[in-house]
Design a protein around this motif. Sequence first.
Motif, mmCIF file in Angstrom:
data_model
loop_
_atom_site.group_PDB
_atom_site.id
_atom_site.type_symbol
_atom_site.label_atom_id
_atom_site.label_comp_id
_atom_site.label_asym_id
_atom_site.label_seq_id
_atom_site.Cartn_x
_atom_site.Cartn_y
_atom_site.Cartn_z
ATOM 1 N N ASN A 55 7.956 1.973 -34.657
ATOM 2 C CA ASN A 55 7.998 3.426 -34.460
ATOM 3 C C ASN A 55 6.695 4.099 -34.903
ATOM 4 N N LYS A 56 6.087 3.576 -35.949
ATOM 5 C CA LYS A 56 4.808 4.129 -36.416
ATOM 6 C C LYS A 56 3.721 3.883 -35.375
ATOM 7 N N LYS A 57 3.695 2.655 -34.809
ATOM 8 C CA LYS A 57 2.676 2.330 -33.793
ATOM 9 C C LYS A 57 2.868 3.174 -32.533
ATOM 10 N N LEU A 65 -1.912 1.305 -44.072
ATOM 11 C CA LEU A 65 -0.530 1.367 -44.545
ATOM 12 C C LEU A 65 -0.008 -0.057 -44.701
ATOM 13 N N VAL A 66 0.475 -0.387 -45.879
ATOM 14 C CA VAL A 66 1.154 -1.662 -46.088
ATOM 15 C C VAL A 66 2.642 -1.361 -46.167
ATOM 16 N N GLN A 67 3.394 -1.836 -45.187
ATOM 17 C CA GLN A 67 4.822 -1.539 -45.131
ATOM 18 C C GLN A 67 5.525 -2.122 -46.364
ATOM 19 N N VAL A 91 21.134 13.318 -40.755
ATOM 20 C CA VAL A 91 20.667 11.922 -40.764
ATOM 21 C C VAL A 91 21.430 11.205 -39.654
ATOM 22 N N PRO A 92 20.764 10.674 -38.644
ATOM 23 C CA PRO A 92 19.312 10.700 -38.402
ATOM 24 C C PRO A 92 18.843 12.058 -37.869
ATOM 25 N N GLY A 93 17.547 12.180 -37.638
ATOM 26 C CA GLY A 93 16.993 13.376 -37.013
ATOM 27 C C GLY A 93 16.547 14.452 -37.987
ATOM 28 N N GLY A 94 16.452 14.100 -39.272
ATOM 29 C CA GLY A 94 15.988 15.061 -40.274
ATOM 30 C C GLY A 94 14.660 14.624 -40.865
ATOM 31 N N GLY A 118 13.577 11.526 -41.639
ATOM 32 C CA GLY A 118 12.981 10.285 -41.123
ATOM 33 C C GLY A 118 11.831 10.506 -40.145
ATOM 34 N N PRO A 119 12.079 11.247 -39.052
ATOM 35 C CA PRO A 119 10.988 11.473 -38.108
ATOM 36 C C PRO A 119 9.803 12.212 -38.731
ATOM 37 N N MET A 120 10.094 13.092 -39.705
ATOM 38 C CA MET A 120 9.013 13.843 -40.361
ATOM 39 C C MET A 120 8.100 12.929 -41.177
ATOM 40 N N THR A 121 8.675 11.864 -41.754
ATOM 41 C CA THR A 121 7.859 10.930 -42.536
ATOM 42 C C THR A 121 6.768 10.324 -41.646
ATOM 43 N N ILE A 122 7.156 9.914 -40.443
ATOM 44 C CA ILE A 122 6.171 9.317 -39.531
ATOM 45 C C ILE A 122 5.183 10.381 -39.046
#
Length: 293
Positions: free
Chosen positions: A60-62, A103-105, A266-269, A271-275
């Motif tokens: 998702n990050k990529k 970033l190291v996961q 959650v989801p949709g709060g 989580g997406p903002m972190t990325i």
Amino acid sequence: MRSHMDTHTANILDGKALSDRLRGEIGKEAAELTQKHGRAPGLAVIIVGNDPASHVYVKNKKLGCEKAGIHSFSHELPADTSQQHLLGLISELNQNPKVDGILVQLPAPKHIDPETIIEAIDPGKDVDGFHPYNVGRLAARQPSLRSCTPYGCMKLLAETGLDLHGMECVIVGASNIVGRPMALELLLAGATVTICHRFTENLQSHIERAEIVIAAAGKRGLIKGEWIKQGAIVIDVGIHRLEDGSLTGDVEFDEASKKAGWITPVPGGVGPMTITMLLANTVQAFKIHVGDE
Ligand SMILES: Nc1nc(=O)c2c([nH]1)NC[C@@H]1CN(c3ccc(C(=O)N[C@@H](CCC(=O)O)C(=O)O)cc3)C=[N+]21
Ligand SMILES: [Mg+2]
């Protein structure tokens, strides 16, 4: 829009919608910077081992990078990669002028010490905002690269339009990656901050007086809906996968929605903002490196 004190069903703080909007702006800025400097912002993502959930996050990050015009460099290493080898790769990426963010996961396999890894990353490329240098900058009221999850929570709070000065905030969870930097963010914004953690007595009494609750304990349903103060803002950082595959948070969402003025799903709060904030930080790191700041 309804005020935050007179509702019986909370307004939803939609992290997906806010993410889409912010990622549009980040993409526009990335395109302008690419045009101006002849290269795109670059993010190196390192993942060690084959934890399936971690691989989903990394994918998702990529994908987020791709859509925002950020170049991603992927390093997928086997679970038995030595710490020395990982430190060698980080050192190379620190020197690589095409790499703005590293970033190291996490979590990494047990034989790898996360503190050592985080400290090895050039603070100017620490797009997670985990390096003690960047945490210290935030503590000293001179934020540089900010931790993505707390930074995303601040963007969600801004959506309420409320002034945070003097607000009673209660954070549940004192982790290095959420609770502690979240307290520093809220303090910087002028709020009154309490951090609750595993040794806190009477969690309920703290939640009951909170105008803002940040739930980041990593315990499913820990925060009972009836504890929430009428009209409060509830930000749920927790994420738990149930047996049926659905996701839920640290807060009892349905019950809390009857009391809260605003609440994140959650989801949709969060989580997406972190990325999204990871992408924002990568563009910011690029600007630091090219001297466009
Ligand atoms: N170095 C590092 N940096 C991190 O930022 C980092 C990490 N390690 N390790 C793991 C955690 C977790 N994390 C999430 C990111 C996005 C969602 C996210 O997008 N969640 C979606 C749901 C995704 C799904 O369906 O599973 C949502 O809440 O709507 C969740 C969790 C970043 N982390
Ligand atoms: Mg914690």
